[in-house]
Design an enzyme around this catalytic site. Structure first.
Site, PDB file in Angstrom:
ATOM      1  N   CYS B  54      39.932  62.464  50.652  1.00 48.23           N
ATOM      2  CA  CYS B  54      40.041  62.071  49.244  1.00 48.23           C
ATOM      3  C   CYS B  54      38.905  62.683  48.452  1.00 48.23           C
ATOM      4  CB  CYS B  54      40.037  60.551  49.121  1.00 48.23           C
ATOM      5  SG  CYS B  54      38.427  59.819  49.494  1.00 48.23           S
ATOM      6  N   CYS B  57      33.762  61.876  50.402  1.00 48.06           N
ATOM      7  CA  CYS B  57      32.529  62.249  51.114  1.00 48.06           C
ATOM      8  C   CYS B  57      31.806  63.359  50.359  1.00 48.06           C
ATOM      9  CB  CYS B  57      32.843  62.656  52.552  1.00 48.06           C
ATOM     10  SG  CYS B  57      33.391  61.256  53.563  1.00 48.06           S
ATOM     11  N   CYS B 149      37.410  59.070  58.169  1.00 47.92           N
ATOM     12  CA  CYS B 149      38.636  59.815  58.495  1.00 47.92           C
ATOM     13  C   CYS B 149      38.378  60.900  59.530  1.00 47.92           C
ATOM     14  CB  CYS B 149      39.224  60.443  57.230  1.00 47.92           C
ATOM     15  SG  CYS B 149      39.663  59.246  55.969  1.00 47.92           S
ATOM     16  N   CYS B 188      33.027  54.920  54.992  1.00 45.33           N
ATOM     17  CA  CYS B 188      34.004  55.366  53.993  1.00 45.33           C
ATOM     18  C   CYS B 188      33.453  55.072  52.603  1.00 45.33           C
ATOM     19  CB  CYS B 188      35.335  54.647  54.205  1.00 45.33           C
ATOM     20  SG  CYS B 188      36.626  55.128  53.053  1.00 45.33           S
ATOM     21  N   HIS B 226      25.138  42.379  60.693  1.00 47.34           N
ATOM     22  CA  HIS B 226      24.965  40.925  60.672  1.00 47.34           C
ATOM     23  C   HIS B 226      23.547  40.502  61.069  1.00 47.34           C
ATOM     24  CE1 HIS B 226      26.355  36.800  60.860  1.00 47.34           C
ATOM     25  NE2 HIS B 226      26.018  36.685  62.132  1.00 47.34           N
ATOM     26  N   CYS B 229      21.174  41.486  58.030  1.00 49.49           N
ATOM     27  CA  CYS B 229      21.657  41.232  56.673  1.00 49.49           C
ATOM     28  C   CYS B 229      20.683  40.347  55.898  1.00 49.49           C
ATOM     29  CB  CYS B 229      23.028  40.558  56.745  1.00 49.49           C
ATOM     30  SG  CYS B 229      23.740  40.244  55.129  1.00 49.49           S
ATOM     31  N   CYS B 253      26.087  33.689  52.553  1.00 46.80           N
ATOM     32  CA  CYS B 253      26.828  34.482  53.542  1.00 46.80           C
ATOM     33  C   CYS B 253      28.313  34.554  53.178  1.00 46.80           C
ATOM     34  CB  CYS B 253      26.677  33.868  54.928  1.00 46.80           C
ATOM     35  SG  CYS B 253      27.684  34.697  56.175  1.00 46.80           S
ATOM     36  N   CYS B 259      33.785  38.925  55.509  1.00 49.05           N
ATOM     37  CA  CYS B 259      32.762  39.927  55.836  1.00 49.05           C
ATOM     38  C   CYS B 259      32.851  40.356  57.298  1.00 49.05           C
ATOM     39  CB  CYS B 259      31.371  39.387  55.544  1.00 49.05           C
ATOM     40  SG  CYS B 259      30.091  40.644  55.760  1.00 49.05           S
ATOM     41  N   CYS B 268      23.061  49.931  56.934  1.00 43.63           N
ATOM     42  CA  CYS B 268      23.307  49.622  55.514  1.00 43.63           C
ATOM     43  C   CYS B 268      22.337  48.565  54.949  1.00 43.63           C
ATOM     44  CB  CYS B 268      24.743  49.161  55.284  1.00 43.63           C
ATOM     45  SG  CYS B 268      25.979  50.449  55.500  1.00 43.63           S
ATOM     46  N   CYS B 280      27.409  47.037  49.650  1.00 42.69           N
ATOM     47  CA  CYS B 280      28.619  46.213  49.568  1.00 42.69           C
ATOM     48  C   CYS B 280      28.274  44.726  49.530  1.00 42.69           C
ATOM     49  CB  CYS B 280      29.530  46.518  50.749  1.00 42.69           C
ATOM     50  SG  CYS B 280      29.882  48.274  50.924  1.00 42.69           S
ATOM     51  N   CYS B 287      31.284  43.282  53.701  1.00 41.30           N
ATOM     52  CA  CYS B 287      31.369  44.481  54.539  1.00 41.30           C
ATOM     53  C   CYS B 287      32.787  44.565  55.090  1.00 41.30           C
ATOM     54  CB  CYS B 287      30.367  44.375  55.691  1.00 41.30           C
ATOM     55  SG  CYS B 287      30.609  45.615  56.985  1.00 41.30           S
ATOM     56  N   CYS B 290      33.482  49.808  57.815  1.00 36.53           N
ATOM     57  CA  CYS B 290      33.951  51.189  57.714  1.00 36.53           C
ATOM     58  C   CYS B 290      33.205  52.164  58.627  1.00 36.53           C
ATOM     59  CB  CYS B 290      33.942  51.667  56.262  1.00 36.53           C
ATOM     60  SG  CYS B 290      32.316  51.844  55.528  1.00 36.53           S
TER      61      CYS B 290
END
Lengths: 521, 354
Positions: B54, B57, B149, B188, B226, B229, B253, B259, B268, B280, B287, B290
């Site tokens: 798409c 990236c 992908c 993603c 997790h 986080c 949470c 999530c 992340c 996110c 989350c 991805c």
């Protein structure tokens, strides 16, 4: 019989596009637009939790990601009966606004500017500007090292290419500056509630997920100031300098190269109140450039033809009645893109369509000066709406600040979060590149069918049942191609639409051969 | 100013420092990064192919600020082919691709999946995408699969259609594409820092970084979201967001909102996205896993709480009202169990340079 040439891939667009043209006496006589990749998003949504749709359809396209999330959320709002509170609506407007700001900047500087500039003219820059000299040194050193990728190879400059060293060096400097400012524009949306870019996370059925705090709002404002300064001091001036009256590309604008069918369609976007009827970008339909008659848009008049697309033969129907069974071996077919028509006619969607439907005074003043709808006019319309939207962003930001101070501030309709047993829904929006519609049917709390008709399906469509060409195809007719080895005008015309092919090709039947029928809402 | 690298020496060193920091290297490593990048007689060649993608990236890649995209594209690598960025089109672009393939020794970046069932579902330049990947991989020094992908099939990987998408690794396993050193940089879209860090690591050490069993660089993907986080404390306290309008719950949470952090490996929480401005979970949007091969189908329904993914359960989380402590322990257990599946991947080697 003329000479047939193919441009494949058409680069600096989103997705995979092939253009075939037939040239006679140095101009395009006929053209075919082919989308050459398909994935199958709608099929995989079948049977899934409907709330997944706004997340998954964001991945139709990494360029106009958030507007798919937005149209999908609007479609789910309709199906779930959700009432998006004012806070959520204003947040959505601001998030969508940042998408336009970044997307139009990238399109002009990074995807199309190279079609109009003779980059190598930089070597002739003899001014004293330290910044421009640094740009010159950078490019010249690349040439000396014999490694000018990805700036070369390229189509050779022609009579309309700008070769003035001062202008070209400045434009390349702005190209580099724009790379940074587009990040700022994207970051604004990520910070205020998108979560990240591309692929926002924060727009869901019923509203948005993030309550902005004072620090985020303040920072958003200062980043907006920075982006708007670039839009007004750099982007706007560059477009007018190159394509405005007296500019080197104004002759091309007056020739109207890349005109097309002169039918324009806009769904409208950026709702200004809870009813959703009062939109900042107005919806409407203009046929044959008749500005005296702007018709109301009626979604029931949308149909799609598959005559020349790799789908099983079927008469044109409304998207709700779409039957989607692939036939990659179908004789005569040449694309994965269907052919949408409005009231049986081919239409252009996008910034030029929006500004024509609105009868935007700045655009009309360019027309009065002699510009005709076509490739250059599309770049002008894109700039004009970016400037207007930049101002409007401050209005929405002011509304957000006011609303956020209210103790009843709400961003989400939690009463309609649970999936209905069965429902239909439709959502319409304007992506930066044009009219976008999502349709859903829910049955047994699952997605029974999901349908989209996207901007590039309108613009990149093949011929229809009556052999009427799609908008890219029609726009190419008459484009000058004096040298078939150097068909630079073909890519100029096509890129002026800001093609987004991954969006356009997303429809696949899950292989059940089941014919899904829907009533028109 | 004779050499192009001297023109923006300061920018170049900033670029090297930014990269070193992405890779978890200390400031002391910056001269080594600079030396390795400058040492090459020519800028290393890179071919970037887009399949069933798409362009997300690519759009994410140009978000990079430290180091900046322009420095990477113009000063550091020789980007021979990239559909979305190159000046060339049509035959000229195809010629640039074939010439580079003939030359060999380049880094091949793949964005988007490869149609698994019927190759005609992605053609570029009149050639089936699988054939181009096959040809380009044959002469590549290494392959970097970016985004969900290209790494594992991603969203198109779930398509029950003739075009079903597969990742590069699957294509190699099936013998459809020659086996080469493969680095998967999922999510993603791809995170620009993880992607640039991986490219530069390869240019520095001429080999892939230490990776887990599914080919992800450990420096980016060795921790469970997790466990790291910023909302973990609320999970341990049994405080779960149920209303997005509630300012009290705004940082609670989101396990009950679906999530997938308990099943997802990536840095992340520490790295965040968009120049660190948000991520996110930061925008209360949960989350969706991805970075994992199960994305998307195995993570659906996205907004319902998930009790189990590939054998790892969050059984006790549903009983929050009665056992807050048990919840925390269960979460910790999951982290341990999933780390175990990384097996002999071990901790980063060069990545532990600091």
């Amino acid at each position: 019989m003329g000479q047939r040439i193919t441009v494949d891939p058409v680069t600096r667009i989103e997705g995979h596009l092939k253009i075939d043209v037939e040239i006679e006496n140095g101009v395009v006589k006929d053209a075919w637009s082919s989308g050459t990749m398909a994935r199958g998003f709608e099929a995989l949504l079948t049977g899934k939790d409907p709330r997944d749709a706004s997340y998954v359809t964001s991945r139709f396209c990494g360029v106009c990601f958030s507007v798919h999330q937005m149209a999908s959320a609007a479609c789910l709002d309709d199906a779930f009966g959700a009432q998006v509170p004012d806070g959520g609506r204003i947040m959505r407007n601001l998030l969508m606004g940042t998408e336009y700001l970044y997307d139009h900047i990238i399109h002009f500087y990074h995807l199309t500017a190279l079609d109009y500039l003779d980059i190598m003219a930089i070597a002739g820059y003899s001014g004293n500007d330290a910044g421009l000299n640094a740009v010159k040194d950078k490019i010249v050193s690349l040439v000396k090292r014999g490694d000018t990728y990805p700036l070369t190879p390229r189509y050779e400059p022609d009579q309309w290419s700008v070769a003035d060293p001062e202008i070209v060096t400045m434009a390349v400097a702005h190209y580099l500056e724009a790379l940074k400012i587009q990040v700022t524009a994207k970051n604004m949306g990520a910070m205020l509630g998108g979560g990240r870019v591309p692929h926002y996370q924060g727009i869901v059925v019923g509203g948005v997920t993030q309550i902005p705090n004072a620090e985020q709002i303040g920072r958003f404002k200062s980043m907006l100031d920075e982006v708007v300064a670039f839009i007004k001091n750099v982007y706007m001036k560059d477009v007018l300098l190159l394509g405005g009256p007296g500019g080197p590309l104004f002759e091309l604008a007056k020739l109207g190269v890349g005109g097309g069918h002169y039918n324009y369609l806009s769904y409208g976007a950026f709702p200004e109140d809870a009813s959703g009827k009062n939109m900042y970008f107005k919806p409407g339909v203009v046929r044959n450039l008749n500005l005296n008659k702007v018709e109301a848009f009626d979604q029931a008049k949308v149909t799609e033809s598959v005559k020349y697309a790799w789908y099983k033969e079927k008469a044109p129907v409304h998207p709700y009645d779409g039957e989607q069974i692939f036939d990659r071996d179908k004789a005569g077919a040449y694309t994965f893109v269907k052919a949408p028509r409005y009231d049986g006619m081919a239409f252009e969607v996008g910034p030029l369509a929006r500004m024509i439907v609105e009868k935007n005074p700045t655009l009309l003043s360019l027309v009065e000066a002699g510009a005709k709808p076509g490739a250059v006019a599309r770049h002008a319309a894109r700039m004009i709406e970016t400037v207007a939207l930049a101002d409007q962003m401050y209005v929405w930001l002011g509304q957000l600040i006011e609303a956020a101070g209210n103790p009843g501030f709400k961003i989400h309709d939690g009463d309609h979060w649970e999936v209905p047993e069965s429902a239909d829904g439709a959502g319409f929006y304007e992506a930066p590149r044009g009219a976008l519609g999502h349709w859903i049917r829910i049955k047994g709390k699952k997605i029974e069918n999901y349908q989209c008709v996207v901007p590039s399906t309108w613009n990149a469509s093949p011929r229809d049942e009556n052999d009427v060409r799609g908008q890219y195809e029609e726009a190419l007719i008459g484009a000058p191609v004096p040298d078939p080895e150097n068909p630079i005008n073909i890519v100029r015309v096509i890129r002026s639409f800001d093609p987004c092919l991954a969006c356009a090709i997303h429809i696949i039947d899950p292989g059940t051969n089941q014919i899904r029928k829907f009533r028109i809402g | 100013m004779t050499s192009f690298r001297n023109i923006s020496r300061r920018d170049f060193l900033k670029f090297c420092a930014g990269t070193a920091s992405i890779l978890g290297l200390s400031e002391a490593a910056v001269p080594r990064v600079a030396k390795a990048l400058e040492g090459a007689a020519r800028k290393p060649a890179v071919i970037w192919l887009e399949g069933q993608d798409c362009a997300g990236c690519t759009i994410s890649f140009i978000n990079s600020s430290h180091p900046g995209t322009a420095e990477l594209v113009l000063d550091t690598i020789s980007l021979r082919y990239h559909e979305s960025l190159m000046a060339a089109a049509g035959h000229a672009s195809e010629k640039a691709l074939r010439d580079t393939i003939k030359e060999g020794g380049y880094v091949l970046i793949v964005e988007g999946s490869i149609p698994a069932e019927d190759p005609r579902f992605c053609q570029v330049g009149g050639v089936n995408f699988i054939d181009t990947v096959k040809e380009a991989a044959a002469n590549a020094a290494a392959v970097i699969a970016i985004g969900a992908c290209a790494a594992y099939g991603g969203i198109p990987g779930d398509c029950p259609t003739p075009g079903r998408g597969m990742g590069v690794g699957e294509a190699m396993e099936k013998g459809l594409v020659p086996r080469k050193p493969l680095i998967n940089v999922p999510t993603c879209p791809v995170h620009p820092e993880r992607m640039i860090g991986t490219i530069v690591y390869y240019l520095l050490y001429k080999k892939p970084p230490p990776m887990d069993k599914i080919g992800r660089p450990l420096v980016f993907y060795d921790k469970l979201i997790h466990d790291n986080c910023e909302r973990r404390g609320h999970f341990d306290n049994g405080e779960f967001l149920t209303d997005w309008n509630s300012s009290e719950q705004r940082n609670w949470c989101m396990y009950l909102k679906g999530c997938k952090g308990p099943f997802t490996y990536s840095d992340c929480p520490k790295r965040r996205w968009s120049d660190g401005l948000n991520w996110c979970i930061g925008c209360s949007a949960v989350c969706q896993g991805c970075s994992e091969p199960e994305f998307y189908a195995g993570m659906s329904p996205l907004y319902d709480r998930t009790k189990e993914i590939r054998g790892y359960k969050v059984e006790t989380i549903g009983a929050v009202a009665t056992g807050v402590v048990a919840v925390g322990l269960a979460g910790h257990f999951i982290g341990q169990a999933m780390t175990g599946r990384l097996g002999k991947g071990g901790p980063p080697e060069e990545g532990g340079d600091n």
